[in-house]
Design a protein around this motif. Structure first.
Motif, PDB file in Angstrom:
ATOM      1  N   ILE A   1      -3.765   2.076   4.660  1.00 41.25           N
ATOM      2  CA  ILE A   1      -2.535   2.420   5.378  1.00 41.25           C
ATOM      3  C   ILE A   1      -2.858   2.800   6.816  1.00 41.25           C
ATOM      4  O   ILE A   1      -2.164   2.374   7.762  1.00 41.25           O
ATOM      5  CB  ILE A   1      -1.795   3.553   4.651  1.00 41.25           C
ATOM      6  CG1 ILE A   1      -1.242   3.040   3.306  1.00 41.25           C
ATOM      7  CG2 ILE A   1      -0.658   4.098   5.513  1.00 41.25           C
ATOM      8  CD1 ILE A   1      -0.631   4.115   2.440  1.00 41.25           C
TER       9      ILE A   1
ATOM     10  N   LYS B   1       0.906   4.043  -2.781  1.00 38.61           N
ATOM     11  CA  LYS B   1       0.696   5.450  -2.443  1.00 38.61           C
ATOM     12  C   LYS B   1       1.756   6.326  -3.113  1.00 38.61           C
ATOM     13  O   LYS B   1       1.434   7.403  -3.669  1.00 38.61           O
ATOM     14  CB  LYS B   1       0.742   5.618  -0.926  1.00 38.61           C
ATOM     15  CG  LYS B   1       0.628   7.060  -0.433  1.00 38.61           C
ATOM     16  CD  LYS B   1      -0.753   7.626  -0.665  1.00 38.61           C
ATOM     17  CE  LYS B   1      -0.901   8.993  -0.029  1.00 38.61           C
ATOM     18  NZ  LYS B   1      -2.235   9.582  -0.280  1.00 38.61           N
ATOM     19  N   ARG B   2       3.016   5.895  -3.099  1.00 43.59           N
ATOM     20  CA  ARG B   2       4.080   6.668  -3.744  1.00 43.59           C
ATOM     21  C   ARG B   2       3.817   6.804  -5.242  1.00 43.59           C
ATOM     22  O   ARG B   2       3.979   7.885  -5.827  1.00 43.59           O
ATOM     23  CB  ARG B   2       5.433   6.008  -3.496  1.00 43.59           C
ATOM     24  CG  ARG B   2       5.934   6.134  -2.057  1.00 43.59           C
ATOM     25  CD  ARG B   2       7.383   5.728  -1.938  1.00 43.59           C
ATOM     26  NE  ARG B   2       7.611   4.319  -2.248  1.00 43.59           N
ATOM     27  CZ  ARG B   2       7.547   3.344  -1.340  1.00 43.59           C
ATOM     28  NH1 ARG B   2       7.257   3.623  -0.075  1.00 43.59           N
ATOM     29  NH2 ARG B   2       7.784   2.097  -1.688  1.00 43.59           N
TER      30      ARG B   2
ATOM     31  N   THR C   1      -1.545   0.719  10.184  1.00 44.60           N
ATOM     32  CA  THR C   1      -0.562   1.378  11.050  1.00 44.60           C
ATOM     33  C   THR C   1      -1.156   1.837  12.385  1.00 44.60           C
ATOM     34  O   THR C   1      -0.432   2.388  13.212  1.00 44.60           O
ATOM     35  CB  THR C   1       0.047   2.617  10.344  1.00 44.60           C
ATOM     36  OG1 THR C   1      -1.008   3.526   9.966  1.00 44.60           O
ATOM     37  CG2 THR C   1       0.841   2.218   9.124  1.00 44.60           C
TER      38      THR C   1
ATOM     39  N   GLN D   1       0.834  -1.207   0.000  1.00 42.73           N
ATOM     40  CA  GLN D   1       0.000   0.000   0.000  1.00 42.73           C
ATOM     41  C   GLN D   1       0.868   1.257   0.000  1.00 42.73           C
ATOM     42  O   GLN D   1       0.529   2.248  -0.675  1.00 42.73           O
ATOM     43  CB  GLN D   1      -0.944   0.007   1.202  1.00 42.73           C
ATOM     44  CG  GLN D   1      -2.005  -1.094   1.204  1.00 42.73           C
ATOM     45  CD  GLN D   1      -3.107  -0.889   0.170  1.00 42.73           C
ATOM     46  OE1 GLN D   1      -3.057   0.023  -0.645  1.00 42.73           O
ATOM     47  NE2 GLN D   1      -4.106  -1.765   0.195  1.00 42.73           N
ATOM     48  N   ARG D   2       1.977   1.229   0.719  1.00 47.47           N
ATOM     49  CA  ARG D   2       2.854   2.398   0.729  1.00 47.47           C
ATOM     50  C   ARG D   2       3.516   2.608  -0.634  1.00 47.47           C
ATOM     51  O   ARG D   2       3.652   3.751  -1.091  1.00 47.47           O
ATOM     52  CB  ARG D   2       3.899   2.247   1.828  1.00 47.47           C
ATOM     53  CG  ARG D   2       3.348   2.556   3.215  1.00 47.47           C
ATOM     54  CD  ARG D   2       4.367   2.305   4.310  1.00 47.47           C
ATOM     55  NE  ARG D   2       3.935   2.905   5.587  1.00 47.47           N
ATOM     56  CZ  ARG D   2       4.471   2.608   6.768  1.00 47.47           C
ATOM     57  NH1 ARG D   2       5.456   1.709   6.845  1.00 47.47           N
ATOM     58  NH2 ARG D   2       4.027   3.198   7.861  1.00 47.47           N
TER      59      ARG D   2
ATOM     60  N   ASP E   1      -5.358   5.265   1.348  1.00 48.49           N
ATOM     61  CA  ASP E   1      -5.124   5.942   2.624  1.00 48.49           C
ATOM     62  C   ASP E   1      -5.806   5.196   3.775  1.00 48.49           C
ATOM     63  O   ASP E   1      -5.235   5.069   4.871  1.00 48.49           O
ATOM     64  CB  ASP E   1      -5.647   7.377   2.566  1.00 48.49           C
ATOM     65  CG  ASP E   1      -4.872   8.242   1.583  1.00 48.49           C
ATOM     66  OD1 ASP E   1      -3.727   7.879   1.252  1.00 48.49           O
ATOM     67  OD2 ASP E   1      -5.421   9.272   1.135  1.00 48.49           O
TER      68      ASP E   1
END
Length: 247
Positions: free
Chosen positions: A238, A221-222, A242, A217-218, A235
């Motif tokens: 994530i 996102k990038r 987290t 997912q990160r 979002d």
């Protein structure tokens, strides 16, 4: 004609699509006009204008004009009537969708048959029946000669994966979602591949593989930020992954 029709569609703006179809219909005749009319009915259905959409479909059915409609028109009328019934909730969508699938099979209209089969999978009453119906659509897509029909494979895989999750089999769903991602990648479908990556990461979370899911997912996102895309679903995942991590 398929590419021309696709260019008129923006599913995020069905009202705008409807206006484009009205303009196109004004300059068309024969089967082209009738096919465009079925697309207009679909756009109107997406806008919630079910009565007008039904009127248009009725204008193309046998008895509304001399002679039987061409096979493609008959299939599209049945298909859009089924879609309209599903969205409007007025009556059972299965009979027209089943009719569309059977008429399309008899006429060799592979892409329309798979469209109808995928709709039948969406309305199947249980996750297990949805899995079976999606597998039927998937076999048809993979066996098809028509490139337009084969292009349904990734979409059907996505639907099959969702049905497998609902049926309590996320392990099988993960394998299916990964197949869909590879197809999107190989086809150069950037945005669709991003969505497919989300589905893979989402399923990893369901399987308790949080570290892998968060890494995916990160990375997604990038890539989205680099493309100027804001995706609330990424979002949300994530944030979910987290929330229990130490700050």
């Amino acid at each position: 004609m398929s590419d021309d029709v696709d260019a008129l569609w923006n599913f995020d703006d069905p009202a705008g699509s409807a206006e484009r179809f009205r303009v196109a219909i004004a300059g068309a005749d024969g089967i082209e006009r009738d096919v465009l009319t079925t697309h207009l009915a679909r756009a109107l259905g997406l806008c919630g204008e079910h009565d007008e959409a039904e009127r248009l479909l009725n204008s193309l059915t046998p008895g509304a004009r001399p002679g039987a409609p061409p096979a493609e028109v008959a299939v599209r009328v049945a298909l859009e009537r089924g879609r309209l019934r599903r969205s409007g909730g007025r009556s059972d969508p299965e009979p027209p969708l089943r009719e569309a699938a059977e008429l399309a099979a008899a006429a060799g209209l592979e892409a329309l048959r798979i469209d109808a089969l995928h709709m039948l999978a969406l309305i199947a009453p249980t996750p297990q029946e949805q899995v079976a119906a999606n597998r039927t659509a998937l076999r048809a897509a993979r066996a098809a000669v028509d490139p337009g029909a084969r292009r349904w494979e990734a979409s059907v895989l996505n639907n099959l994966g969702c049905a497998l999750v609902d049926a309590g089999d996320p392990d099988s769903a993960l394998a299916v979602f990964r197949q869909a991602q590879r197809l999107r990648h190989d086809a150069g479908q950037g945005r669709e591949e991003q969505i497919a990556r989300w589905m893979v990461a989402w399923t990893l979370r369901l399987l308790g593989r949080d570290a892998q899911a968060l890494g995916m997912q990160r990375a997604l996102k990038r890539d989205l930020l680099a493309a100027g895309i804001d995706d609330e679903y990424v979002d949300a995942e994530i944030a979910l992954l987290t929330r229990h991590q130490p700050s």
